[in-house]
Design an enzyme around this catalytic site. Structure first.
Site, PDB file in Angstrom:
ATOM      1  N   GLU A 163      40.216  48.167  40.184  1.00 63.51           N
ATOM      2  CA  GLU A 163      39.930  47.790  38.789  1.00 63.51           C
ATOM      3  C   GLU A 163      40.938  48.401  37.819  1.00 63.51           C
ATOM      4  O   GLU A 163      41.229  49.605  37.866  1.00 63.51           O
ATOM      5  CB  GLU A 163      38.497  48.260  38.425  1.00 63.51           C
ATOM      6  CG  GLU A 163      38.155  47.969  36.966  1.00 63.51           C
ATOM      7  CD  GLU A 163      36.660  47.988  36.648  1.00 63.51           C
ATOM      8  OE1 GLU A 163      35.850  48.176  37.571  1.00 63.51           O
ATOM      9  OE2 GLU A 163      36.325  47.800  35.470  1.00 63.51           O
TER      10      GLU A 163
ATOM     11  N   ASP B   8      25.881  47.110  44.579  1.00 61.77           N
ATOM     12  CA  ASP B   8      26.447  48.390  44.133  1.00 61.77           C
ATOM     13  C   ASP B   8      25.536  49.565  44.440  1.00 61.77           C
ATOM     14  O   ASP B   8      24.316  49.491  44.230  1.00 61.77           O
ATOM     15  CB  ASP B   8      26.641  48.345  42.604  1.00 61.77           C
ATOM     16  CG  ASP B   8      28.099  48.280  42.212  1.00 61.77           C
ATOM     17  OD1 ASP B   8      28.962  48.657  43.026  1.00 61.77           O
ATOM     18  OD2 ASP B   8      28.369  47.848  41.081  1.00 61.77           O
TER      19      ASP B   8
ATOM     20  N   GLU C 131      31.933  53.669  44.337  1.00 56.80           N
ATOM     21  CA  GLU C 131      33.150  54.045  43.632  1.00 56.80           C
ATOM     22  C   GLU C 131      33.740  55.240  44.367  1.00 56.80           C
ATOM     23  O   GLU C 131      33.102  56.289  44.457  1.00 56.80           O
ATOM     24  CB  GLU C 131      32.829  54.339  42.158  1.00 56.80           C
ATOM     25  CG  GLU C 131      32.348  53.075  41.472  1.00 56.80           C
ATOM     26  CD  GLU C 131      32.109  53.215  39.973  1.00 56.80           C
ATOM     27  OE1 GLU C 131      32.432  54.264  39.392  1.00 56.80           O
ATOM     28  OE2 GLU C 131      31.600  52.239  39.380  1.00 56.80           O
TER      29      GLU C 131
ATOM     30  N   ASP D 234      26.462  47.244  39.228  1.00 56.33           N
ATOM     31  CA  ASP D 234      25.726  48.097  38.297  1.00 56.33           C
ATOM     32  C   ASP D 234      26.126  47.773  36.854  1.00 56.33           C
ATOM     33  O   ASP D 234      25.583  48.343  35.906  1.00 56.33           O
ATOM     34  CB  ASP D 234      25.877  49.588  38.632  1.00 56.33           C
ATOM     35  CG  ASP D 234      27.313  50.069  38.614  1.00 56.33           C
ATOM     36  OD1 ASP D 234      28.224  49.259  38.310  1.00 56.33           O
ATOM     37  OD2 ASP D 234      27.542  51.259  38.911  1.00 56.33           O
ATOM     38  N   SER D 235      27.046  46.819  36.686  1.00 55.50           N
ATOM     39  CA  SER D 235      27.320  46.264  35.349  1.00 55.50           C
ATOM     40  C   SER D 235      26.034  45.693  34.755  1.00 55.50           C
ATOM     41  O   SER D 235      25.958  45.457  33.551  1.00 55.50           O
ATOM     42  CB  SER D 235      28.391  45.174  35.429  1.00 55.50           C
ATOM     43  OG  SER D 235      28.069  44.228  36.423  1.00 55.50           O
TER      44      SER D 235
HETATM   45  O1  KIV Z   1      29.417  46.517  38.482  1.00 52.47           O
HETATM   46  C1  KIV Z   1      30.221  45.599  38.501  1.00 52.47           C
HETATM   47  O2  KIV Z   1      29.970  44.475  38.059  1.00 52.47           O
HETATM   48  C2  KIV Z   1      31.540  45.851  39.061  1.00 52.47           C
HETATM   49  C3  KIV Z   1      32.613  44.880  38.719  1.00 52.47           C
HETATM   50  C4  KIV Z   1      33.252  45.328  37.465  1.00 52.47           C
HETATM   51  C5  KIV Z   1      33.600  44.737  39.813  1.00 52.47           C
HETATM   52  O3  KIV Z   1      31.747  46.831  39.704  1.00 52.47           O
END
Ligand code: KIV
Length: 276
Positions: free
Chosen positions: A193, A95, A126, A56-57
């Protein structure tokens, strides 16, 4: 070089959950990166990355938001579908976005969408104490799960920023306990993280499942970075744990291959990328 790497992806068997578990058992480091489209999916796979995350980044690096909070299930499905078309060998993780797993039923419905429509092979959420029941419910339905602990970016507004987690002994102990309970609930991978090295080592030693770190020190079973960060296409301040792999490399494929090599031979992360 690119064709040569691509051919390797065609000959090696696809990575799956048991490949990753065997890598942990043998002490072979797991190289992971994010990707958001088919072209980079192809490159990241060709470079020898073991796990590709549609994170979700994407809310920050693709959509330009300040946090991951605005990302939706449809966004993840769209990008996951694209990445999947580029992959040959790598294992695809997607994610679960903010508020898409508030109860077991909703989590299962959305995980099914990510797998059936998005082509994901594992979902990541998460997780902490509030997610044991959800992980258990997903695992009972044979959904492979990665539990993301430590700094949880979806909670950024609650914790007040992107900060190192688990510095206090009580918090560190709680994180180790939670990681064990998430494993017992059925998590197949734990992603850790932004924690001090010592905590990364302790969680890795406490678990049988692979622990993938991002800013969690050198002793975890594998490393992950956000693709655009390690290619030096980051807006704003670069996190301490990021290394710019474009430095000294002419093309993205060379930078990706350098990342995979550095993870595998243990030369990344260096002390300057770690929290003590
Ligand atoms: O969303 C993402 O890219 C992540 C990474 C920071 C591991 O969760």
């Amino acid at each position: 070089m690119y064709t040569q790497l691509e051919q390797r992806g065609m000959t090696e068997p696809p990575v799956n959950v048991s490949t990753l578990r065997k890598m942990k058992d043998k002490g072979e480091k797991i190289a992971c990166l994010t990707a958001y489209d088919a072209s980079y999916g192809l490159l990241v796979d060709a470079a020898g990355t073991d796990v590709v995350l549609v994170g979700d980044s994407l809310g920050m690096v693709i959509q330009g938001h300040d946090t991951t909070v605005p990302v939706t299930v449809s966004d993840i499905i769209y990008h996951s579908k694209s990445v999947r078309r580029g992959l040959r060998r790598a294992f695809l993780m997607a994610d679960m976005p903010f508020m898409s797993y508030t109860n077991p039923r909703q989590a299962l419905d959305n995980a099914v969408l990510l797998m059936q429509e998005g082509g994901a092979m594992m979902i990541k959420l998460e997780g902490g104490a509030g997610q044991f029941e959800i992980v258990e419910h997903l695992a009972r339905h044979d959904i492979p799960v990665c539990a993301h602990i430590g700094l949880k970016p979806q909670s950024v507004h609650k914790i007040g920023g992107f900060k190192v987690q688990g510095r206090e002994p009580g918090k560190a102990k709680e994180m180790i306990e939670n990681s064990k309970r998430l494993q017992d609930a059925g998590a197949d991978i734990v992603l850790l993280e932004c924690v001090p090295n010592e905590l990364g080592t302790a969680v890795t030693n406490a678990l049988d499942v692979p622990v993938i770190g991002i800013g969690a020190g050198p002793d975890v079973d594998g490393q992950i970075l956000v693709l655009y960060d390690m290619l030096d296409i980051t807006r704003g301040k670069t996190p301490k744990f990021v290394k710019n792999f474009m430095r000294g490399n002419d093309a993205p494929i060379d930078a990706l291959a350098a990342f995979v090599k550095a993870v595998k031979d243990g030369s990344y992360p260096e002390p300057e990328h770690c929290f003590s």
